[in-house]
Scaffold this active site. Sequence first.
Site, short mmCIF file in Angstrom:
data_model
loop_
_atom_site.label_atom_id
_atom_site.label_comp_id
_atom_site.label_asym_id
_atom_site.label_seq_id
_atom_site.Cartn_x
_atom_site.Cartn_y
_atom_site.Cartn_z
CE1 TYR A 197 44.25 30.58 50.43
CE2 TYR A 197 45.50 32.52 49.81
CZ TYR A 197 45.20 31.53 50.72
OH TYR A 197 45.87 31.50 51.91
CE LYS A 202 51.47 31.68 45.81
NZ LYS A 202 51.78 31.86 47.24
CB SER A 208 47.45 30.68 43.41
OG SER A 208 46.83 31.27 42.31
CG ASN A 268 45.10 41.08 41.22
OD1 ASN A 268 45.98 41.22 42.04
ND2 ASN A 268 45.07 40.07 40.39
CE1 TYR A 298 52.06 34.71 43.71
CE2 TYR A 298 50.50 34.14 41.98
CZ TYR A 298 50.78 34.32 43.31
OH TYR A 298 49.82 34.08 44.26
P1 NAD Z 1 49.82 40.60 50.71
O1 NAD Z 1 50.97 41.15 49.93
O2 NAD Z 1 48.76 41.54 51.15
O3 NAD Z 1 50.38 39.83 52.01
C1 NAD Z 1 51.63 39.19 52.03
C2 NAD Z 1 52.34 39.63 53.29
O4 NAD Z 1 53.64 39.01 53.32
C3 NAD Z 1 52.59 41.15 53.34
O5 NAD Z 1 52.13 41.66 54.59
C4 NAD Z 1 54.09 41.29 53.20
O6 NAD Z 1 54.59 42.41 53.91
C5 NAD Z 1 54.59 39.97 53.75
N1 NAD Z 1 55.89 39.54 53.23
C6 NAD Z 1 56.32 39.59 51.94
N2 NAD Z 1 57.58 39.10 51.87
C7 NAD Z 1 57.92 38.73 53.13
C8 NAD Z 1 59.09 38.15 53.70
N3 NAD Z 1 60.17 37.88 52.95
N4 NAD Z 1 59.11 37.91 55.03
C9 NAD Z 1 58.04 38.21 55.80
N5 NAD Z 1 56.92 38.76 55.32
C10 NAD Z 1 56.85 39.01 54.00
O7 NAD Z 1 49.23 39.40 49.86
P2 NAD Z 1 47.87 38.59 50.06
O8 NAD Z 1 46.95 38.95 48.96
O9 NAD Z 1 47.41 38.66 51.44
O10 NAD Z 1 48.40 37.11 49.72
C11 NAD Z 1 48.83 36.23 50.74
C12 NAD Z 1 49.28 34.93 50.09
O11 NAD Z 1 48.21 34.41 49.33
C13 NAD Z 1 50.46 35.08 49.15
O12 NAD Z 1 51.30 33.94 49.30
C14 NAD Z 1 49.82 35.07 47.78
O13 NAD Z 1 50.69 34.60 46.78
C15 NAD Z 1 48.66 34.12 48.02
N6 NAD Z 1 47.56 34.33 47.07
C16 NAD Z 1 46.98 35.57 46.96
C17 NAD Z 1 45.97 35.77 46.03
C18 NAD Z 1 45.34 37.14 45.85
O14 NAD Z 1 44.70 37.37 44.83
N7 NAD Z 1 45.47 38.06 46.80
C19 NAD Z 1 45.54 34.71 45.21
C20 NAD Z 1 46.13 33.47 45.37
C21 NAD Z 1 47.14 33.27 46.30
N1 UDP Z 2 40.93 42.34 34.07
C1 UDP Z 2 40.55 43.37 33.24
N2 UDP Z 2 41.11 44.60 33.41
C2 UDP Z 2 42.03 44.85 34.37
C3 UDP Z 2 42.41 43.79 35.24
C4 UDP Z 2 41.84 42.55 35.04
O1 UDP Z 2 39.74 43.18 32.34
O2 UDP Z 2 42.52 45.99 34.45
C5 UDP Z 2 40.33 41.01 33.89
C6 UDP Z 2 41.31 39.90 33.58
O3 UDP Z 2 41.56 39.83 32.19
C7 UDP Z 2 40.57 38.68 34.13
C8 UDP Z 2 39.80 39.24 35.33
O4 UDP Z 2 39.72 40.66 35.12
O5 UDP Z 2 39.63 38.21 33.19
C9 UDP Z 2 40.48 39.00 36.66
O6 UDP Z 2 41.81 39.47 36.59
P1 UDP Z 2 42.77 39.45 37.85
O7 UDP Z 2 44.11 39.94 37.42
O8 UDP Z 2 42.12 40.16 38.98
O9 UDP Z 2 42.84 37.91 38.26
P2 UDP Z 2 43.39 36.62 37.47
O10 UDP Z 2 43.35 36.88 36.01
O11 UDP Z 2 44.76 36.44 37.97
O12 UDP Z 2 42.47 35.53 37.85
#
Ligand code: NAD
Ligand code: UDP
Length: 332
Positions: free
Chosen positions: A177, A153, A124, A199, A149
């Site tokens: 990401y 990472k 991330s 988010n 969290y």
């Molecule tokens: P998500 O919660 O939709 O997907 C994660 C999946 O992992 C889920 O289907 C959940 O059921 C499964 N899971 C959780 N714990 C588990 C375990 N112990 N064993 C097996 N399966 C398990 O999340 P996402 O948004 O698709 O994110 C996927 C990855 O990307 C995560 O590692 C997250 O930290 C990373 N990531 C997400 C974002 C974002 O904004 N969505 C940003 C940066 C990084």
């Molecule tokens: N944000 C906001 N109101 C909300 C949720 C998020 O104003 O209810 C803002 C937050 O302060 C940031 C942006 O939206 O500037 C993206 O937030 P998010 O939590 O989605 O991602 P991250 O901050 O982890 O990049």
Amino acid sequence: MLILVTGGTGFIGSHTCVELLKAGHGVIILDNLYNSKKDTAARIEALGGGKLVFYEGDIRDRALLDSVFARHAIDAVIHFAGLKAVGESCAKPLEYYGVNIGGTVTLCEAMRDAGCKAMVFSSSATVYGSENFVPFREDMPTGKATNPYGSTKIIIEQLLRDLLASDPDWQICLLRYFNPVGAHPSGQLGEDPNGIPNNLMPIISEVALGRRDCLQVFGGDYDTPDGTGVRDYIHVVDLAQGHIRALENIVGAPGCAIYNLGTGKGLSVLELVRAFTEATGVEIPCKIVGRRPGDIAYCYADVSKAKRELDWEARLSAADMCADVWRWLLRQ
Ligand code: NAD
Ligand code: UDP
């Protein structure tokens, strides 16, 4: 190639599995359904035009992992499974360290013993912390996490580098990401968070559906053009395609490659709200409130490395992201 996708029924995993099937790869999903639903697997098959194998189970279950590796000749793992809610991680650090770090250790042990040493890991932009200046580049030192969290990472990235140092056969790719949003253009796959979302896009969605009165905008006094926080929102389908390019690039090439996956362009909170209204016709009432602790003003990527080395760049616009989210929400 035959790919084990942990967390493959989740938001990013499901879109990536569609792209894997479309590219002709075999897909095995391992997901404990903590934050996703089993019927997603059938929708992935329909959209990807292929069959997959689904195992309901936990990445911390070593016996299950061993049996999956024994049954299938897996070429590489894309590791999405984990817990991802920043606020919850402060309340439940043991769960976050246990699932994210403990689960990754168990998975890597099983991979090592099965002789499968290629992994693409979901990292991330949070690893850049608040010490670096935008645009964030992969060669910048990682920052200091402001929540458990983010710590997981940073620690997993280090763990995977240490693993490579101990055994140079590993092929590791850390994908950082930025802010994944959007949904599959079919409206069949999207983000479906359990519990209360934190988010921005899921909250805009709740306001659009009338489940919340207004969007609370966290901070209107940042040093940004309109005072609200700027982020690099990337369409989940672009992100998914980045995984395919990364996977195909690293398998058979030992080392640790790091790539930002973003658009390289920042959008403020108010700009994203405006894009949503323009794409959907739905007004999103906003109220500026205080800053959220731990937030930074700007977060966006330098994406030149992924373009240069993976021949990948994001193609979809903020209008696409918003229109696709809305189509997904209306089909729920
Ligand atoms: P998500 O919660 O939709 O997907 C994660 C999946 O992992 C889920 O289907 C959940 O059921 C499964 N899971 C959780 N714990 C588990 C375990 N112990 N064993 C097996 N399966 C398990 O999340 P996402 O948004 O698709 O994110 C996927 C990855 O990307 C995560 O590692 C997250 O930290 C990373 N990531 C997400 C974002 C974002 O904004 N969505 C940003 C940066 C990084
Ligand atoms: N944000 C906001 N109101 C909300 C949720 C998020 O104003 O209810 C803002 C937050 O302060 C940031 C942006 O939206 O500037 C993206 O937030 P998010 O939590 O989605 O991602 P991250 O901050 O982890 O990049």
